[in-house]
Design an enzyme around this catalytic site. Structure first.
Site, short mmCIF file in Angstrom:
data_model
loop_
_atom_site.label_atom_id
_atom_site.label_comp_id
_atom_site.label_asym_id
_atom_site.label_seq_id
_atom_site.Cartn_x
_atom_site.Cartn_y
_atom_site.Cartn_z
N ASP A 241 13.92 3.15 8.35
CA ASP A 241 12.65 3.25 7.63
C ASP A 241 12.13 4.65 7.99
O ASP A 241 12.92 5.52 8.37
CB ASP A 241 11.68 2.12 8.04
CG ASP A 241 10.49 1.98 7.09
OD1 ASP A 241 10.64 1.33 6.04
OD2 ASP A 241 9.41 2.53 7.38
N LYS B 235 10.27 -9.38 -0.64
CA LYS B 235 11.19 -8.41 -1.21
C LYS B 235 12.63 -8.90 -1.06
O LYS B 235 13.40 -8.90 -2.02
CB LYS B 235 11.02 -7.07 -0.47
CG LYS B 235 11.87 -5.94 -0.99
CD LYS B 235 11.97 -4.78 0.00
CE LYS B 235 10.62 -4.20 0.37
NZ LYS B 235 10.76 -2.94 1.16
N GLN C 280 8.47 -7.67 3.56
CA GLN C 280 9.93 -7.74 3.52
C GLN C 280 10.43 -9.16 3.19
O GLN C 280 11.47 -9.32 2.55
CB GLN C 280 10.47 -7.30 4.89
CG GLN C 280 11.92 -6.87 4.89
CD GLN C 280 12.09 -5.41 4.47
OE1 GLN C 280 11.42 -4.53 4.98
NE2 GLN C 280 13.01 -5.16 3.56
N LYS D 225 15.94 -9.45 8.32
CA LYS D 225 16.48 -8.18 7.80
C LYS D 225 15.33 -7.26 7.47
O LYS D 225 14.38 -7.66 6.79
CB LYS D 225 17.31 -8.46 6.53
CG LYS D 225 17.97 -7.21 5.98
CD LYS D 225 19.24 -6.88 6.71
CE LYS D 225 19.73 -5.47 6.49
NZ LYS D 225 19.13 -4.47 7.42
N LYS E 224 10.88 -6.75 10.61
CA LYS E 224 10.62 -5.30 10.65
C LYS E 224 10.40 -4.92 12.11
O LYS E 224 9.97 -5.74 12.91
CB LYS E 224 9.37 -4.95 9.85
CG LYS E 224 9.28 -3.51 9.44
CD LYS E 224 10.08 -3.26 8.18
CE LYS E 224 10.14 -1.81 7.79
NZ LYS E 224 10.72 -1.63 6.46
P1 NDP Z 1 11.48 9.29 5.90
O1 NDP Z 1 11.12 9.33 7.33
O2 NDP Z 1 12.83 9.71 5.47
O3 NDP Z 1 10.42 10.14 5.06
C1 NDP Z 1 9.07 9.87 5.12
C2 NDP Z 1 8.32 10.84 4.23
O4 NDP Z 1 6.98 10.38 4.09
C3 NDP Z 1 8.23 12.24 4.82
O5 NDP Z 1 8.16 13.17 3.78
C4 NDP Z 1 6.92 12.18 5.59
O6 NDP Z 1 6.30 13.44 5.80
C5 NDP Z 1 6.08 11.33 4.68
N1 NDP Z 1 5.06 10.64 5.48
C6 NDP Z 1 5.27 9.75 6.49
N2 NDP Z 1 4.11 9.35 7.01
C7 NDP Z 1 3.15 9.99 6.33
C8 NDP Z 1 1.76 9.99 6.39
N3 NDP Z 1 1.09 9.24 7.29
N4 NDP Z 1 1.08 10.77 5.49
C9 NDP Z 1 1.75 11.52 4.58
N5 NDP Z 1 3.08 11.57 4.48
C10 NDP Z 1 3.77 10.81 5.34
O7 NDP Z 1 11.17 7.79 5.42
P2 NDP Z 1 11.71 7.01 4.13
O8 NDP Z 1 11.89 7.96 3.00
O9 NDP Z 1 12.84 6.16 4.54
O10 NDP Z 1 10.48 6.03 3.83
C11 NDP Z 1 9.43 6.37 2.93
C12 NDP Z 1 8.72 5.11 2.48
O11 NDP Z 1 9.66 4.25 1.81
C13 NDP Z 1 8.13 4.25 3.60
O12 NDP Z 1 6.97 3.61 3.10
C14 NDP Z 1 9.19 3.19 3.82
O13 NDP Z 1 8.66 2.02 4.40
C15 NDP Z 1 9.65 2.95 2.40
N6 NDP Z 1 10.97 2.36 2.23
C16 NDP Z 1 12.07 2.90 2.81
C17 NDP Z 1 13.31 2.35 2.59
C18 NDP Z 1 14.55 2.94 3.13
O14 NDP Z 1 15.62 2.42 2.83
N7 NDP Z 1 14.51 4.02 3.90
C19 NDP Z 1 13.47 1.13 1.78
C20 NDP Z 1 12.24 0.67 1.15
C21 NDP Z 1 11.05 1.28 1.39
P3 NDP Z 1 6.26 14.09 7.27
O15 NDP Z 1 7.64 14.60 7.51
O16 NDP Z 1 5.22 15.17 7.19
O17 NDP Z 1 5.86 12.98 8.21
O1 2IT Z 2 11.39 -1.34 3.59
C1 2IT Z 2 12.60 -1.57 3.46
O2 2IT Z 2 13.03 -2.38 2.63
C2 2IT Z 2 13.53 -0.82 4.30
N1 2IT Z 2 13.11 0.03 5.09
C3 2IT Z 2 15.01 -1.12 4.23
C4 2IT Z 2 15.36 -2.29 5.09
C5 2IT Z 2 16.82 -2.59 5.23
O3 2IT Z 2 17.11 -3.51 6.00
O4 2IT Z 2 17.66 -1.96 4.60
#
Ligand code: NDP
Ligand code: 2IT
Length: 456
Positions: free
Chosen positions: A176, A124, A121, A100, A136
């Protein structure tokens, strides 16, 4: 407070050699190395108490993915040009449940990044207690600037290879970076077409009308804020009335802002890869959501339309803004030692990782030495994947729960993860060290299952 001695100094020689061996076998994967090192640095006390885990080579086995898939993805863009990308899925560990974890579409994606994310993961997902293994995946495809039709064709091409490795009892991807509701929709459609099965539990983060769970979109950000509030409460403090800085402006960031505001905090910033916005009146979430979720715009557009209170800053760091709480919610290694020193100087009380591994190891050490409450991603951002597991549960029962019920379950899981990390840290003589607590508790849960299941 945790001891200030560098973790490597506490490592027994055999563990240091083992770490070196693991890193040597995966050259050129710095993020994976960083993630492995950070977990191993917590584990020495576990092996002292439980030598059988060493004999059974649990570290060696955990650091080796059960299966790693890499594949070609060929598709055609709107101008008829052929495009070639690389797809990944690392099926890391299935001792506790089906693999997952999310899919990341970003030009920076490579095997080492997918492995770091998959490795994190495992622990977590174990912490959620919801019966999910770790995996992943993703691609170096860059969705930015692509039309919906291009994203759809890419997703269809990607799934045309990946589908054979997935299944509700086998491997269940989600979103992600760069993968949200739109992409999950296209991926699900193609899976359904190829397999001729309505198998809702094969992907999470689906739309509400077709198998998705209420509150999954909100869950990661909400969960991190709940975790932060819990850390503060443990110290007799409160999130209400605090000033909060958030990085990122994607899925995690938006719902971090929402929940922090709902709990009475003032959120001053959001950012993206080109700059950050500082809004003295506090972020206007409605405007931000319109720009990000509806128009797929940038934070610079927010500053332009917000008027007087907001400034758009390029060339600086969002971590320069003085605040009580910092919630990094963009990407790995976005908060380094320099930034940590500034935050500490500005009096930060809590830092909690919405993103995966956003804080560099040196920065984590500085926070811990300064007595700042630090929430590691594998505990603090587990609300997203936990709610994915709740989505799988609803799918398995052909059921759909109300928002309030899912949110209540999420809050329970976050409280439970906080308590587990806190108590485990205490039990192993690292009071207040959520990094050690989360790593050890996650490791013990997976290890116990692996021990019981024999040499597989
Ligand atoms: P999104 O794609 O929705 O948003 C990503 C954000 O991070 C954007 O604002 C983007 O800016 C910025 N970003 C991405 N890469 C870079 C970079 N190299 N330098 C600076 N800014 C960057 O992703 P999520 O919000 O889903 O994910 C954000 C983080 O949270 C990640 O680390 C992800 O692994 C983690 N995460 C996500 C989960 C989920 O359920 N979605 C669960 C747990 C963790 P820009 O548009 O300019 O690229
Ligand atoms: O980093 C994370 O935990 C996620 N991007 C969510 C993974 C998931 O299976 O919901």
């Amino acid at each position: 407070m945790p001891s200030a001695a560098p973790a490597s100094a506490r490592q027994p020689l055999w563990l240091q050699e083992l770490e070196a061996d693991i890193l040597r076998r995966s050259p050129g994967e710095p993020e994976f190395h960083q993630a492995v090192r950070e977990v191993l640095e917590s584990l020495a006390p576990v092996f002292e108490r439980r030598p059988e885990l060493r004999t059974a080579k649990l570290v060696e086995r955990l650091a080796e993915p059960e299966r790693q898939l890499m594949f070609r993805v060929v598709w055609q863009d709107d101008r008829g040009r052929v495009q070639v990308n690389r797809g990944y899925r690392v099926e890391f560990n299935s001792a506790l449940g089906p693999y997952k974890g999310g899919l990341r579409f970003h030009p920076s994606v490579n095997l080492g990044i997918v492995k770091f994310l998959g490795f994190e993961q495992i622990f977590k997902n174990a912490l959620t207690g919801l019966g999910i293994g770790g995996g992943k995946g993703g691609s170096d495809f860059d969705p930015r600037g692509r039309s919906d039709a291009e994203v759809m064709r890419f997703c269809q091409a990607f799934m045309t290879e990946l589908y054979r490795h997935l299944g509700e009892h086998t491997d269940v991807p989600a979103g992600d970076i760069g993968v949200g509701g739109r992409e999950i929709g296209y991926l699900f459609g193609q899976y359904r077409r190829i397999t001729n099965r309505w198998e809702a539990g094969v992907l999470t983060g689906k739309g509400i009308g077709w198998g998705g769970s209420q509150a999954r979109t909100e869950a990661t950000g909400y969960g991190n804020v709940l975790f932060t509030a819990e850390m503060l409460r443990t110290r007799g403090e409160d999130l209400a009335g605090r000033q909060v800085i958030v990085s990122g402006s994607g899925n995690v960031a938006l719902y971090t802002v929402e929940k922090a505001q709902a709990l009475g905090a003032q959120v001053l910033t959001v950012s993206d890869s080109t700059g950050y916005v500082l809004d003295d009146k506090g972020i206007d979430l409605e405007l931000l959501r319109q720009i990000k979720e509806v128009e797929r715009g940038r934070v610079s557009d927010y500053a332009e339309r917000r008027g007087g209170s907001a400034r758009y800053v390029t060339g600086g760091s969002v971590w320069d803004v003085p605040a009580d709480v910092a919630l990094p919610s963009a990407t790995q290694n976005e908060l380094d030692e320099r930034a940590a020193a500034v935050l500490i100087r500005n009096g930060v009380k809590a830092v909690s990782e919405g993103a995966n591994m956003p804080t560099t190891p040196g920065a984590v050490r500085l926070f811990q030495e300064a007595g700042v409450a630090f929430g590691p991603g594998k505990a603090a951002n587990a609300g997203g994947v936990a709610t994915s597991a709740l989505e799988m549960r609803q799918n398995a029962g052909r059921d759909s729960w109300e928002f309030a019920r899912v949110e209540e379950e999420l809050a329970r899981v976050m409280r439970d993860i906080h308590a587990t990390a806190f108590e485990t840290a205490d039990r192993y003589g690292r009071p207040g060290d959520y990094v050690a607590g989360a790593n050890i508790a996650g490791f013990e849960r997976v290890s116990d299952a692996m021990l019981a299941q024999g040499l597989v």
